[in-house]
Design a protein around this motif. Structure first.
Motif, PDB file in Angstrom:
ATOM      1  N   ASN A 228      10.788   6.767 -19.948  1.00 54.21           N
ATOM      2  CA  ASN A 228      11.050   8.131 -20.428  1.00 54.21           C
ATOM      3  C   ASN A 228       9.858   8.723 -21.184  1.00 54.21           C
ATOM      4  O   ASN A 228       9.974   9.803 -21.739  1.00 54.21           O
ATOM      5  CB  ASN A 228      12.311   8.185 -21.293  1.00 54.21           C
ATOM      6  N   ASN A 229       8.750   8.011 -21.210  1.00 58.29           N
ATOM      7  CA  ASN A 229       7.607   8.523 -21.959  1.00 58.29           C
ATOM      8  C   ASN A 229       6.657   9.348 -21.092  1.00 58.29           C
ATOM      9  O   ASN A 229       5.449   9.314 -21.268  1.00 58.29           O
ATOM     10  CB  ASN A 229       6.849   7.378 -22.657  1.00 58.29           C
ATOM     11  N   TYR A 230       7.237  10.037 -20.117  1.00 58.94           N
ATOM     12  CA  TYR A 230       6.507  11.021 -19.318  1.00 58.94           C
ATOM     13  C   TYR A 230       7.432  12.225 -19.190  1.00 58.94           C
ATOM     14  O   TYR A 230       8.617  12.151 -19.521  1.00 58.94           O
ATOM     15  CB  TYR A 230       6.172  10.454 -17.930  1.00 58.94           C
ATOM     16  N   ASP A 231       6.892  13.308 -18.666  1.00 53.42           N
ATOM     17  CA  ASP A 231       7.698  14.500 -18.424  1.00 53.42           C
ATOM     18  C   ASP A 231       8.886  14.157 -17.517  1.00 53.42           C
ATOM     19  O   ASP A 231       8.738  13.450 -16.518  1.00 53.42           O
ATOM     20  CB  ASP A 231       6.800  15.552 -17.757  1.00 53.42           C
TER      21      ASP A 231
ATOM     22  N   PHE B 199       1.297  10.022  -8.956  1.00 51.58           N
ATOM     23  CA  PHE B 199       1.817  10.402 -10.269  1.00 51.58           C
ATOM     24  C   PHE B 199       0.954   9.912 -11.416  1.00 51.58           C
ATOM     25  O   PHE B 199       0.688  10.640 -12.355  1.00 51.58           O
ATOM     26  CB  PHE B 199       3.260   9.920 -10.408  1.00 51.58           C
ATOM     27  N   ASP B 200       0.507   8.650 -11.317  1.00 53.49           N
ATOM     28  CA  ASP B 200      -0.322   8.106 -12.399  1.00 53.49           C
ATOM     29  C   ASP B 200      -1.025   6.859 -11.866  1.00 53.49           C
ATOM     30  O   ASP B 200      -0.355   5.949 -11.370  1.00 53.49           O
ATOM     31  CB  ASP B 200       0.571   7.754 -13.605  1.00 53.49           C
ATOM     32  N   PRO B 201      -2.342   6.801 -11.972  1.00 50.19           N
ATOM     33  CA  PRO B 201      -3.053   5.640 -11.414  1.00 50.19           C
ATOM     34  C   PRO B 201      -2.702   4.324 -12.107  1.00 50.19           C
ATOM     35  O   PRO B 201      -2.953   3.246 -11.563  1.00 50.19           O
ATOM     36  CB  PRO B 201      -4.534   5.996 -11.615  1.00 50.19           C
TER      37      PRO B 201
ATOM     38  N   LEU C 282      11.455  12.441 -12.363  1.00 51.65           N
ATOM     39  CA  LEU C 282      12.405  12.696 -11.279  1.00 51.65           C
ATOM     40  C   LEU C 282      11.659  12.747  -9.948  1.00 51.65           C
ATOM     41  O   LEU C 282      12.091  12.158  -8.945  1.00 51.65           O
ATOM     42  CB  LEU C 282      13.165  14.010 -11.526  1.00 51.65           C
ATOM     43  N   GLY C 283      10.511  13.409  -9.968  1.00 49.67           N
ATOM     44  CA  GLY C 283       9.683  13.459  -8.765  1.00 49.67           C
ATOM     45  C   GLY C 283       9.187  12.077  -8.369  1.00 49.67           C
ATOM     46  O   GLY C 283       9.163  11.719  -7.178  1.00 49.67           O
TER      47      GLY C 283
ATOM     48  N   SER D 141       0.837  -1.213   0.000  1.00 52.82           N
ATOM     49  CA  SER D 141       0.000   0.000   0.000  1.00 52.82           C
ATOM     50  C   SER D 141       0.869   1.260   0.000  1.00 52.82           C
ATOM     51  O   SER D 141       0.511   2.253  -0.631  1.00 52.82           O
ATOM     52  CB  SER D 141      -1.018  -0.023   1.154  1.00 52.82           C
ATOM     53  N   VAL D 142       2.025   1.206   0.649  1.00 57.80           N
ATOM     54  CA  VAL D 142       2.915   2.372   0.587  1.00 57.80           C
ATOM     55  C   VAL D 142       3.469   2.541  -0.838  1.00 57.80           C
ATOM     56  O   VAL D 142       3.596   3.663  -1.336  1.00 57.80           O
ATOM     57  CB  VAL D 142       4.049   2.254   1.641  1.00 57.80           C
ATOM     58  N   GLN D 143       3.750   1.447  -1.496  1.00 59.26           N
ATOM     59  CA  GLN D 143       4.208   1.543  -2.887  1.00 59.26           C
ATOM     60  C   GLN D 143       3.116   2.160  -3.761  1.00 59.26           C
ATOM     61  O   GLN D 143       3.373   3.001  -4.608  1.00 59.26           O
ATOM     62  CB  GLN D 143       4.587   0.162  -3.455  1.00 59.26           C
ATOM     63  N   LYS D 144       1.896   1.684  -3.539  1.00 57.10           N
ATOM     64  CA  LYS D 144       0.786   2.174  -4.347  1.00 57.10           C
ATOM     65  C   LYS D 144       0.546   3.670  -4.121  1.00 57.10           C
ATOM     66  O   LYS D 144       0.325   4.427  -5.083  1.00 57.10           O
ATOM     67  CB  LYS D 144      -0.489   1.372  -4.026  1.00 57.10           C
ATOM     68  N   GLN D 145       0.637   4.094  -2.852  1.00 57.04           N
ATOM     69  CA  GLN D 145       0.467   5.529  -2.564  1.00 57.04           C
ATOM     70  C   GLN D 145       1.485   6.373  -3.331  1.00 57.04           C
ATOM     71  O   GLN D 145       1.144   7.401  -3.909  1.00 57.04           O
ATOM     72  CB  GLN D 145       0.638   5.803  -1.071  1.00 57.04           C
TER      73      GLN D 145
END
Lengths: 384, 384
Positions: A275-278, A239-241, A283-284, A230-234
Motif C-alpha cells: 500500500n506504499n504506492y498510489d 510500474f517500478d523497476p 490497481l493497475g 520474463s513476462v512477469q518482469k515485463q
C-alpha cells in the motif's frame, strides 16, 4: 495464499512471514504483531456458512455506501477479477481441446459477498484446474483493531472502538496439467480494505494489495522458465523497476518447504500488504499481473502438452505433486488459515492435485534431470 | 502422533488437544498451558541432525546414571519397542508373501539416542509399511520448566533452575495395504521422562505414557471393525474396565479432520500423558497394547488382501488416502511438530501413503458403501 483461493477472508488476514516483509510498519503488519494475536483474530473471523446460488449475480458488492459506488477500487477490482476468471477459463478450455468445460459453483454469504468457483477436472491437457473468485465482507474484533490502530490513537479516536468492518476480494487459481513436462501454475491477486469503526470517525481506514504468479515444473526446461519470468518482469517493469527483483525474491522466500529445504517450484513473483504506492497505480499493477497469466503460461502449455513421456517421468511428477500438497497443507497461509476458519473447503482444497505420491527416502541421482529440478528448488536461480 | 513416528522429541512434547485430556493438571499439561509457550518450547527443542549408522546398537540408552540402569522403565520400554518392531516386521513380511523385505535405516544423534526406521514399499499386499522406533534425549528450556514446576516451587526448589533434561522413547507405525478392502493401520506407543534440573534437587521428576492403535478402512466391513475393537478392548480390560470406553472416545476425538467434520477412520484407542496409575501397571498396559497390534490386524489382512476390487473401489481408497494426508499434515501433533523442529523427515513422513487423490467436491451417493464409510467417519459408532 498459494493454493489460497480466497474463498475466505482468512487468506488476506493471515500474517505474512516475517522474512518476506518489505517494510517495518504497515497496517496489515501491525494488525498481527504476534502469533497469539493472529490466533485471537482467527477465532473471531470464523465465518458464516455459504449458500449455493444458481446464477452469478452482476456484483457481489453490497450497496452500503462504503466505497461500493461506481468507479470505486472495490468495484473495479471485482470487475477485473471476474473478467480475468472468464478469460482464463475460456483460454484453458481451448488449450485443453477435449471439449471438457469448467464446472461452476456460485455461492453467497448471508451478510453479503460470495464467490464463483470454476473447476475443470480430468480434461485432455489438464488433470485439475481451479479458477476461483470471491468477495468477502467480515468484521475484525476490537482488540485486533486496537493493536492495529497504533498511531491512530493520537488522532483522537475513541478509546474502545467497536468491531472493524473489512472487505476482501480476490482471484486465485491452480492449474495442474497431466503431462510431466507441462508445469503447474498458481496465481492469486487480492485487494483488502478495512473501514473505520462507526464509533471512531477519526480512526484510519486502510487498504492493501497482495498476490503473485508462480511456476512449478517437474523438469527444468530453461526456455520455459525464462519465458515465464520474463513476462512477469515485463509486467513489473511497467510500474517500478524495483518490483521484479523484490517480488521474485519474495516469491522464493514464500514458497519454501522448510522441512525439505526446498522451494515448491521455480518461483515467479509474490507480494503482500502492498500500500506504499498510489492506489490507482497498484490497481493497475495487480491488473497487469493478472493479465500476464495467459501470455506467461499458455505458450508453455502449447509447447509441452503433447511431449512424450514414460512412467518414470510420471512418477517423478507425482512425487513433486506430493511436495505441492506438503507446502499447501503445512505452510500456505491462506490454506491453513482457511481450513481453520471454516472457509468453503472445496474451493480452498481445489488447489491440491488430482493425484500425488510419497516414496520413502527418494533421492534422484546426481546429474539427472530430476536432480536438476531439485537443485533449482533448493538453490533459487536468477532466470533472466 | 498418528503418523508420528517418534523420531523426534517433538511428538511427545506437543500439547494434547484440550478436549482429549483426561485430567485437569498434570506435568505434561502444565508444561504447555498456551500455544505461545509451546511455540517457545518448539524453538528451543530444534534438535541436532541425525547421523546414519551401519548397525543397530544393543541399546540407544546412555550410561548416564539417570534411570538407564538394568531393569529401569527406560530400559524395559526400549526392549519392548524393539522386540515389537522385530515381531511386527517379520509378520508383515510373511503376510506380504512377495519376498519383499523391510529396508532398515539406523541413525543416531551426537548427544545420545537414535532410531531404527524400517520401511517396506511396493510389496504384494502392502503399498507402504513403516515401523519405526526411536529413543531421544533432549533439553527443555528453563522457562517451560518453570511453568511446569507449579507446585514444585513449594518444595523449595531454586528460583531459576537450569534446563531440564528429558527422555522419550517410542514405536510408531503406519501400514497402508494395496487392496481397497484391507484397512490402513496406525499404532504408536511412547514413554516420556523429565529429570530434575541439576541445580534444583527438590524439583519433581515426571514420566508419562502415551499411544494408541487405530484402524482406517475405505469400506465398513463390520466383522473386521468389531474384531479390531474387541482386541483393543481385551487389552484394556485386563488393566482397567474404564480404559476402553475412555480411550475409544479419546481416539474418536483425536483423529478428527475438523475442516471436513470427519474422523480419519473408524478409531480404536488413544491416550496421552498417562501417569495417574502405577508405573509398572502402565508399562504392562503399553506392552499389552503393542502386543495386540498383530492379533488385531493380521486376521483382517489375511481375509481382505485378495478381495477382488475394481477401479471405482481403488479411486475411493485413494480419496480416503487424501484424507489421511490431510489429517497427518494439518492436525497430527507429532507430524506438524516434528516437521517444524527438524526431526528426521523421511521417518516422520513415511506415514503418508504411496499415492493419494483429491477430486473436487466428491460426494458419495447416499446409501452406497462409500457413503456408509463416510457416515461412520462423521458419526462415530460403538462397535462392541
Amino acid at each position: 495464499m498459494a493454493s489460497s483461493l480466497l474463498s475466505t477472508p482468512s487468506q488476506t488476514l493471515a500474517p505474512a512471514p516475517a522474512a518476506a516483509r518489505l517494510r517495518a510498519a504497515r497496517p496489515a503488519q501491525v494488525l498481527f504483531p504476534r502469533r497469539s494475536r493472529a490466533l485471537r483474530v482467527r477465532a473471531s473471523v470464523a465465518i458464516e456458512k455459504e449458500t449455493p446460488e444458481s446464477e452469478p449475480p452482476p456484483t457481489f458488492l453490497r450497496e452500503d455506501g462504503q466505497g461500493a459506488g461506481s468507479g470505486s477500487v472495490r468495484e473495479r477490482f471485482e470487475s477485473m477479477i471476474r473478467r480475468v476468471q472468464g478469460e482464463v477459463c475460456a483460454a484453458l478450455e481451448e488449450a485443453d481441446g477435449s471439449g471438457a468445460r469448467f464446472v461452476e459453483d456460485v455461492w453467497s454469504r448471508p451478510g453479503g459477498g460470495g464467490g464463483i468457483s470454476r473447476v475443470l477436472q480430468d480434461g485432455r491437457v489438464f488433470e485439475k484446474a481451479g479458477v476461483n473468485v470471491s468477495v468477502v465482507y467480515g468484521v475484525m474484533p476490537p482488540d485486533a483493531y486496537r493493536a492495529a490502530k497504533g498511531e491512530a490513537g493520537k488522532n483522537g479516536a475513541a478509546e474502545k472502538p467497536g468491531p472493524v468492518p473489512f472487505f476482501a476480494a480476490g482471484i486465485s487459481s491452480v492449474l495442474h496439467p497431466k503431462n510431466p513436462f507441462a508445469p503447474t501454475l498458481h496465481f492469486n491477486y487480492r485487494y483488502f480494505e478495512t473501514d473505520a469503526p462507526k464509533d471512531a470517525p477519526g480512526a484510519p481506514r486502510s487498504w492493501w494489495f497482495g498476490g503473485g504468479t508462480d511456476l512449478t515444473p517437474s523438469y527444468v526446461i530453461e526456455e520455459d522458465v525464462k519465458h515465464f519470468h520474463s513476462v512477469q518482469k515485463q509486467a513489473c517493469d511497467k510500474f517500478d523497476p524495483s518490483f521484479y527483483p523484490k517480488f521474485k525474491k519474495w516469491c522464493d522466500d514464500y514458497f519454501y518447504i522448510k522441512h525439505r529445504n526446498e522451494r515448491r517450484g521455480l518461483g515467479g513473483i509474490f507480494f503482500d500488504d502492498l500500500n506504499n504506492y498510489d492506489q490507482e497505480m497498484l490497481l493497475g499493477f495487480a491488473t497487469a499481473c493478472a493479465d500476464s497469466v495467459l501470455p506467461a503460461y499458455l505458450p508453455i502449455i502449447e509447447r509441452r502438452k503433447d511431449t512424450p513421456f514414460n512412467e518414470d517421468h510420471k512418477a517423478w511428477q507425482q512425487l513433486r505433486r506430493g511436495r505441492y500438497v506438503e507446502f499447501n497443507l503445512v505452510y500456505d497461509r491462506g490454506t491453513t488459515f482457511g481450513l481453520k476458519t471454516g472457509g468453503r473447503i472445496e474451493s480452498i482444497l481445489v488447489s491440491l492435485p488430482l493425484t500425488a505420491r510419497w516414496e520413502y527416502d527418494h533421492k534422484p541421482e546426481e546429474g539427472t534431470e530430476e536432480w536438476k529440478l531439485l537443485d533449482a528448488c533448493m538453490n533459487p536461480k536468477e532466470w533472466l
